[in-house]
Design a protein around this motif. Structure first.
Motif, short mmCIF file in Angstrom:
data_model
loop_
_atom_site.label_atom_id
_atom_site.label_comp_id
_atom_site.label_asym_id
_atom_site.label_seq_id
_atom_site.Cartn_x
_atom_site.Cartn_y
_atom_site.Cartn_z
N THR A 148 0.86 -1.19 0.00
CA THR A 148 0.00 0.00 0.00
C THR A 148 0.89 1.23 0.00
O THR A 148 2.03 1.20 0.51
CB THR A 148 -0.92 0.05 1.23
N TYR A 149 0.38 2.32 -0.54
CA TYR A 149 1.18 3.53 -0.59
C TYR A 149 1.43 4.07 0.82
O TYR A 149 2.48 4.65 1.10
CB TYR A 149 0.50 4.59 -1.45
N VAL A 196 -3.19 -0.82 -8.38
CA VAL A 196 -3.06 0.40 -9.18
C VAL A 196 -2.24 0.14 -10.43
O VAL A 196 -2.61 0.54 -11.55
CB VAL A 196 -2.42 1.53 -8.33
N LEU A 213 -0.79 -0.61 -4.37
CA LEU A 213 0.00 -0.36 -5.58
C LEU A 213 -0.05 -1.52 -6.56
O LEU A 213 0.04 -1.31 -7.78
CB LEU A 213 1.45 -0.04 -5.19
N SER A 242 -7.57 6.46 -10.44
CA SER A 242 -7.87 7.02 -9.11
C SER A 242 -8.93 6.19 -8.39
O SER A 242 -8.85 6.00 -7.17
CB SER A 242 -8.35 8.47 -9.26
N GLY A 274 -0.96 8.69 -8.94
CA GLY A 274 -1.44 7.77 -9.98
C GLY A 274 -1.11 8.26 -11.37
O GLY A 274 -0.66 7.48 -12.23
N ARG A 312 -7.11 1.07 0.29
CA ARG A 312 -6.72 2.30 -0.37
C ARG A 312 -5.23 2.27 -0.71
O ARG A 312 -4.40 1.86 0.09
CB ARG A 312 -7.02 3.49 0.53
N GLY A 313 -4.88 2.74 -1.92
CA GLY A 313 -3.48 2.86 -2.30
C GLY A 313 -2.76 1.55 -2.50
O GLY A 313 -1.52 1.49 -2.37
N TRP A 373 -7.23 3.29 -7.02
CA TRP A 373 -6.39 3.74 -5.91
C TRP A 373 -7.24 3.88 -4.64
O TRP A 373 -6.84 3.45 -3.56
CB TRP A 373 -5.74 5.09 -6.26
N ALA A 425 -4.42 10.19 -4.95
CA ALA A 425 -4.72 9.24 -6.03
C ALA A 425 -4.41 9.81 -7.40
O ALA A 425 -3.65 9.20 -8.18
CB ALA A 425 -6.17 8.77 -5.93
N ASP A 462 -9.45 -0.85 -4.02
CA ASP A 462 -8.94 -1.90 -4.91
C ASP A 462 -9.96 -3.00 -5.16
O ASP A 462 -9.65 -4.00 -5.81
CB ASP A 462 -7.66 -2.51 -4.34
#
Length: 582
Positions: free
Chosen positions: A195-196, A389, A386, A372, A351, A383-384, A375, A347, A378
């Motif tokens: 994850t980010y 994404v 990667l 987005s 992104g 959230r986030g 992001w 995002a 999923d």
């Protein structure tokens, strides 16, 4: 006369044409953004086509995917994509462990380049060759730079490497000792599909980043002593690593106030509060040592909290998020990172940059919106993510298909990608020395960015156009000539020989004899059109190459078995059509 030197007579003219043409290449390979819609079906229709034909990936689309997701297509990779399908290949790559950077040694940078002393401390291999080059290979990132190129050419974790390289150009650090840069780049590889939020937490606490942007030994405010929290990392963390400076819609467009001016993301007070949240961290212990505030410099592992130097007062950070008083250094960092990575602008801001670094410099607002959306969720409420994404970026309708002709579509192959792609596709071998030298000559010395802003801005506009072309930020007459020089060196002068300063050096070579003794001019152009351009060479481009090849007689071509191969790969690889990844 040896044909290898015949080509040099026309090189200056070719270089001049390349410099003039490439500055408008995004336009030449298809210019105004108004053509984007005419080049593509609706996203919904294309998505439907993808879902109903998962098992039938064309060779051209497989090659295009590999240009976006690896450092260059190979025949084995193309076969794997066609066997597994695009999503299947991406999933397999996400599961592939990192190749990583190995064989580096801790040194105290405070000792300067006292290699005779340091080798005894770190048990560095003390043969004469290693000792002679200790200053370069231990106290600079040179050994890691070389490994970057060898890994990119031969590593199996191609997608992970390509994403980690993209992240390294967003979460920039530059220089440092080999062990420090190796540890930081390994961190990016290991978290490339995390994850980010987790990636940003790990990045924030890495001592190389801590030193680079002054978070290490960032002390809590003390008015009596004139101490204020250092805001350098907090500011770049927001401006470059998470939100950007202006609020964004999910399609990447800037939100405006009633007067038509961009709405800011954060205030000065919030930057100050973030800086206070980032106080109290110092270097981890050196081998055989212990942690002390402002102690021995160590650029690997994770910074260590010393609570006495952390600001425990309440803080109001990004978006008005309140961090309660009494928190620890770690709880405050986690709260600050979560507040930033949860902000809506992250995002589209990050992104879009990932789209630009993998697929196209000018994604449509709809493309950015779709990425987005993934992001932000999923599909499992995360959230986030990667991994999700990157999958969304590479499987999007705007990414897929055999050929893209819209004028603003694509991206300039930056120097590293340009060199490695040719080596991978044409079966080259390297010890990393040659491409590391040439990357510097082309304005992109790996892991040696001139600033935290990377070698170029994601908002850079290609000269002579109105469209974004970030990588054009390192393109100028000198760097473009050196692209051509690299191609001449590889295809006409035998590559780069072994380097006596590194153990087991093999040099850098692309052996064109593997393609056989080509004698049919048109067939040779078609062969390398397929290999290098997934069959997209324009009729005008082929005609131009044929005119050049027709300058030579059949007897000359038969006398030099690699002549057609050398000319074809040189002329294609230095053309704007190849240099723009589409």
């Amino acid at each position: 006369m040896d044909f290898r030197f015949e080509v040099l007579r026309g090189t200056n003219a070719l270089r001049s044409a390349a410099v003039l043409t490439l500055t408008a290449a995004l336009a030449a390979c298809g210019g105004g953004s108004s053509e984007i819609g005419s080049n593509q079906d609706s996203s919904q229709n294309l998505q439907t086509k993808q879902e109903t034909a998962v098992a039938t990936v064309t060779r051209a689309d497989a090659q295009r995917l590999l240009e976006q997701a690896t450092f260059g297509p190979t025949e084995a990779d193309i076969a794997n994509v066609q066997r597994l399908g695009i999503k299947g290949w991406i999933a397999a790559q996400i599961a592939t462990p990192a190749t990583g950077y190995k064989g580096t040694y801790y040194v105290n940078p405070g000792s300067g380049v006292a290699c005779n002393k340091e080798v005894n401390v770190v048990k560095y291999e003390t043969d004469a060759l290693k000792l002679k080059n200790c200053a370069r290979d231990i106290f600079t990132p040179a050994a890691v730079q070389r490994q970057f190129f060898t890994n990119a050419v031969s590593g199996k974790d191609q997608l992970r490497q390509r994403v980690a390289f993209a992240l390294s150009q967003i979460l920039v650090t530059s220089g440092y000792e080999a062990y420090a840069q190796a540890d930081y780049q390994n961190m990016l590889l290991n978290h490339a599909f995390d994850t980010y939020s987790n990636l940003m937490l790990t990045t924030t606490l890495h001592p190389t980043m801590g030193d680079w942007l002054d978070m290490v030994n960032n002390d809590k405010p003390n008015a009596a002593k004139g101490i204020q929290a250092n805001e350098n990392y907090a500011r770049e963390f927001l401006q470059l690593f998470t939100t950007g400076t202006s609020q964004l819609n999910y399609d990447g467009s800037v939100k405006l106030d009633a007067h038509g001016k961009p709405l800011p993301v954060y205030t000065q007070a919030q930057v100050t509060a973030m800086a206070r949240a980032f106080t109290g961290w110092t270097y981890p212990a050196a081998p055989g040592g212990k942690v002390t505030w402002q102690g021995t410099v160590v650029h690997a592992g994770q910074m260590v909290a010393i609570e006495a130097h952390h600001d425990t007062d309440a803080k109001v950070v990004l978006g008005g998020y309140k961090i309660a008083a009494g928190g620890s250094a770690l709880s405050d960092v986690k709260a600050a990172v979560n507040a930033a990575t949860s902000y809506p602008s992250v995002a589209p801001f990050i992104g879009k940059q990932l789209i630009q670094k993998l697929v196209t410099s000018n994604p449509t607002p709809a493309y950015v919106s779709r990425v987005s959306a993934v992001w932000n969720n999923d599909g499992a409420g995360v959230r986030g993510n990667l991994a999700a994404v990157v999958t969304a970026i590479l499987t999007d309708p705007e990414a897929r298909g055999d050929v893209k002709t819209a004028s603003s579509y694509g991206r300039l192959r930056e120097p590293t990608q340009y060199m490695i792609s040719l080596m991978r596709t044409l079966g080259g071998t390297t010890d990393g020395m040659g491409p590391n030298y040439w990357s510097g000559q082309q304005g992109e010395a790996v892991f040696m960015s001139p600033s935290v802003f990377n070698f170029y801005s994601p908002a850079y506009v290609a000269p002579g156009t109105s469209v974004n072309g970030p990588e054009f930020g390192v393109l100028n007459t000198a760097s473009q000539i050196n692209r051509s020089n690299y191609a001449v060196q590889m295809f006409f002068l035998g590559g780069v020989g072994a380097d006596a300063s590194i153990t087991n050096s093999i040099g850098t070579h692309i052996d064109l004899t593997k393609f056989g003794a080509l004698t049919d001019r048109s067939a040779a152009v078609d062969k390398f059109n397929d290999l290098l351009l997934h069959g997209s060479l324009s009729a005008a481009g082929k005609a131009a190459i044929m005119r050049y090849l027709n300058m030579y007689s059949d007897a000359q071509i038969k006398a030099h078995p690699t002549m057609l191969a050398s000319y074809c790969v040189y002329l294609i690889s230095t053309s704007p059509q190849y240099e723009i990844q589409k």
